[in-house]
Scaffold this active site. Sequence first.
Site, PDB file in Angstrom:
ATOM      1  N   ASP A  64       0.810  -1.202   0.000  1.00  0.00           N
ATOM      2  CA  ASP A  64       0.000   0.000   0.000  1.00  0.00           C
ATOM      3  C   ASP A  64       0.851   1.263   0.000  1.00  0.00           C
ATOM      4  OD1 ASP A  64      -2.714   0.191  -0.339  1.00  0.00           O
ATOM      5  OD2 ASP A  64      -3.088   0.899   1.693  1.00  0.00           O
ATOM      6  N   ASP A 102     -11.728  -5.691  10.852  1.00  0.00           N
ATOM      7  CA  ASP A 102     -11.819  -7.146  10.924  1.00  0.00           C
ATOM      8  C   ASP A 102     -13.052  -7.596  11.703  1.00  0.00           C
ATOM      9  OD1 ASP A 102     -10.817  -6.054  13.218  1.00  0.00           O
ATOM     10  OD2 ASP A 102      -8.990  -7.238  13.292  1.00  0.00           O
TER      11      ASP A 102
END
Length: 1143
Positions: free
Chosen positions: A415, A846
Amino acid sequence: MASRSFKGSRSSLSISSDAAESHKPPVPPTVTFARRTSSGRYVSYSRDDLDSELGCSDFMNYTVHIPPTPDNQPMDPSISQKVEEQYVSNSLFTGGFNSVTRAHLMDKVIESETNHPQMAGAKGSSCAIPGCDANVMSDERGLDILPCECDFKICRDCYIDAVKTGGGICPGCKEPYKNTDLDETAVDSNTRPLPLPPPSTMSKMERRLSLMKSTKSALMRSQTGDFDHNRWLFETRGTYGYGNAIWPKDGNLGNGDDDEAAEPTELMNKPWRPLTRKLKIPAAILSPYRLLIFIRVVVLGLFLAWRVTNPNKDAIWLWGMSVVCEIWFAFSWLLDQLPKLCPINRATDLNVLKEKFETPSPSNPTGKSDLPGIDVFVSTADPEKEPPLVTANTILSILAANYPVEKLACYVSDDGGALLTFEAMAEAASFANVWVPFCRKHDIEPRNPESYFNLKRDPYKNKVKPDFVKDRRRVKREYDEFKVRINGLPDSIRHRSDAFHAREEIKAMKLQRQNRGDEPIESVKIPKATWMADGTHWPGTWLNPSTDHSRGDHAGIIQVMLKPPSDEPLHGTAEDGLIDLTDVDIRLPLLVYVSREKRPGYDHNKKAGAMNALVRASAIMSNGPFILNLDCDHYIYNSQAMREGMCFMMDRGGDRLCYVQFPQRFEGIDPSDRYANHNTVFFDVNMRALDGLMGPVYVGTGCLFRRIALYGFDPPRSKEHHAGCCSCCFGRSRKHSSMAHTPEENRALRMGDSDDEEMNLSLLPKRFGNSTFLIDSIPVAEFQGRPLADHPAVKNGRPPGALTIPRELLDASTVAEAISVISCWYEDKTEWGQRVGWIYGSVTEDVVTGYRMHNRGWKSVYCVTKRDAFRGTAPINLTDRLHQVLRWATGSVEIFFSRNNALLASPRMKLLQRIAYLNVGIYPFTSIFLIVYCFLPALSLFSGQFIVQTLNVTFLTYLLIITVTLCLLAVLEIKWSGIELEEWWRNEQFWLIGGTSAHLAAVLQGLLKVIAGIEISFTLTSKSGGDDLDDEYADLYVVKWTSLMIPPITIMMVNLIAIAVGFSRTVYSVIPQWSRLLGGVFFSFWVLAHLYPFAKGLMGRRGRTPTIVFVWSGLIAITISLLWVAINPPSGTNQIGGSFQFP
């Protein structure tokens, strides 16, 4: 799925009228391609050119329809297609919003030499065409492919030019090529043929799904590879589409309805063996455990009722605060304890998995693996905080995993777009050529080279091959050199960039001198670029950021580091490499580097956005029906881990599992585990307990997902398994009358809250975006992820042998499509991040992602393996640990104030599962009451009062029972979970440390975000250790100041001073009240005992704290206590010390 042409699936990506907001530039109407030739020029191609570049246009205008019978199969894919795949692996694809998609052919990926034929930039023979310096086409072993009998060496580009523009004449012998598709050189009698090309209206994914569904007889062939007509007719009763695993009922043949299928008699008579089994907790442990919970609930209720009805009138404020805190503590404990009523353990049977999926059988005569594919995601963002060597070791452990090579693919998400990460991954791919075969040959565990070579135990134990010592020594030397190359990459990239930059400046100055003549020359300013090993600009983030080349502004990048392996095993020889690889499979899994496009003005959604980009790119390139996501510092410690997880997914009822969560295990933790880094109470107690409900929560790493569950679809038979809110942990299923008449395939891909039985295909582009290639991959992933239909009780199964067909070849247009779906604009006006993929809007994406799946009715499973599945690192420094806990707690507060609050859960979620998720959102708020309660002992000692009027028998009895039941519950939890008492106590200590620091800050930050809209930003947890190389735990003793330390320090100081003040008052009083002193001192010591690890962390390294610090602390405490007594002397006295007189 509606049939669409391949061309249409490409062009539909660019429908731009509503793809961007009015303030953004319009999406380009077309996406074009450019190939950089060896001479440096770019040649533009349309998508259709790329799709048919190697095809013969004369045969593209008609299609021959032949029934797909087993004895009417075409030839193996041509070498020309494999050459195209090699071209893809040697090209760096870039592109994105409002830019051209380019395929940059790289002659060199890293400085060191690469020799594995699958790797990008692999060395080979040079093309013999004058002026061309490209490499000759090669096969899986790296041998030259020579299309003409004269063995004239020619590269891919020159070969295409010779076929298209040169009349098919060989430049060497001047004779026509006998076969421009090279089919004759490609035939391999051992490989399974593919079907004929379908009509042009059928996409690649639809063609693959059709092929899998047409192989219910598994293309039964004899060992020679010839089709056995008699066997086929006997075992299928002469009916196309049915094999020996599924029989038609009542002569109802060829209707395609799986519900009308039955099992053959010989299969019914064979004992069916499950892949997994539940191991119940012994009743001798579980029954007393549940009884104690009930007793403690009753006692807590009676105690709180007594406390409310018996106030301390002498200190009503002290009594009021204590009662409110105690009521909240009881409520919080209840939320934590109730989900623990149904703990279970599970076990897998890998032998049964091998027998069902990898053993020769009538449906799979060759014994080729019938397991579904797995795409492994590894995420990294900053090479400074996440060292490339750590990430490279994780990649190597994945490439060496014990799973079918052709079914495994690894995607690395960078990223940060850093060239350092890119070249480190290329180095890892190069070293994998040695490491992976070594692991397979000698059955190495663990398959992370750093961990393996640093093992404390004897590395030669149970090793019997005589060449192991020699092989290990050679591989160890190679790994040491590999580490040095990785460590030297930052300097190497910097020096290379400086050298190329100086060359560019000299060129610019020469050009300026030529243009200006005798005029004075001004200094030339050229942006300082970062250069790749092949002498071109890096398209990602530069060391000196500039426009289009910064961390938040760069093009999308995809590089196939290791091209897809061949379908059949490729055994090495004694001369292949560093070690003898005879009879060792030397193939490597697909490895892809991905850096999604980033542009200013777009919210890229941190890790969740990166994961969703990988989901889309992998769906187009490999489309594994299962996804394993790992952090860059979590490597595969057990090479069988994927197989263990697959046992649950492929077992009966496995199609209703959204994910298999593995426990997190950590290395590098200090032996005493001062800050409860192992988190064993959560991973071995709470998660096992949740496994008895709808399943454990998703914890961000070490999780095996079902792809279609990530896509936001409901589980199969969701209306049959409708669990009500009051179903507790024993939900009952009920049938939906209309579902029985709906085809199973439609039921397996149901999405949304409507009661429509069939999925509305027109809504899919709005949910998933305009890539029809991505949409076409969805039913393929769903079909491949089904368990085997080898038992009457297995619903929604697939026939054995359906996944033994070869994969689709990877071409340039496919990778270009992947570039399009990782563009920053792709998610605009879609449901990515809202319903599809990882969910946005929380720093703990998550937990939210897992919650959404459970809320739709999916179940999850907790897989605890005998040998740890994965291992990673955790911050052992106090400050880093507090910041980690702060991030988790802030995410929980965000969840509580969002639509993901468990109070708003759907009726499909069971009551105890709902309570567990409610506790996830509520637990940080306990910090408010906890910090007040930690000050109560000090206030009691300062004031001379206590939370009760007197320490009577009733209060002490309640206190004793509550304490004893807590201890007994802890002992029983230790019994059924397998943790140790010290680990339980460490967890209790850090619960108070985190509750008085990070959790309180999380509540404040969460309230600021909800009320004032102030966004919260977090930095990555550093994966690097301390500066002291001689001490493995050097980072443990580093003291880094943070404002989170202020509340615990204040609590410790106030309680220590309060103990001194209370003791002084009692000693100097005329009538000492020892009972009140003992009550206050007892609770103060309870607080200080929990804060002991925190105090130890503030002291730094053992022995480094000067003695004078303790002397000064004692003197200050005594002085303050005497000052307090002087200011507020005991009643009945008018002087310091009461009856005590100074001399």
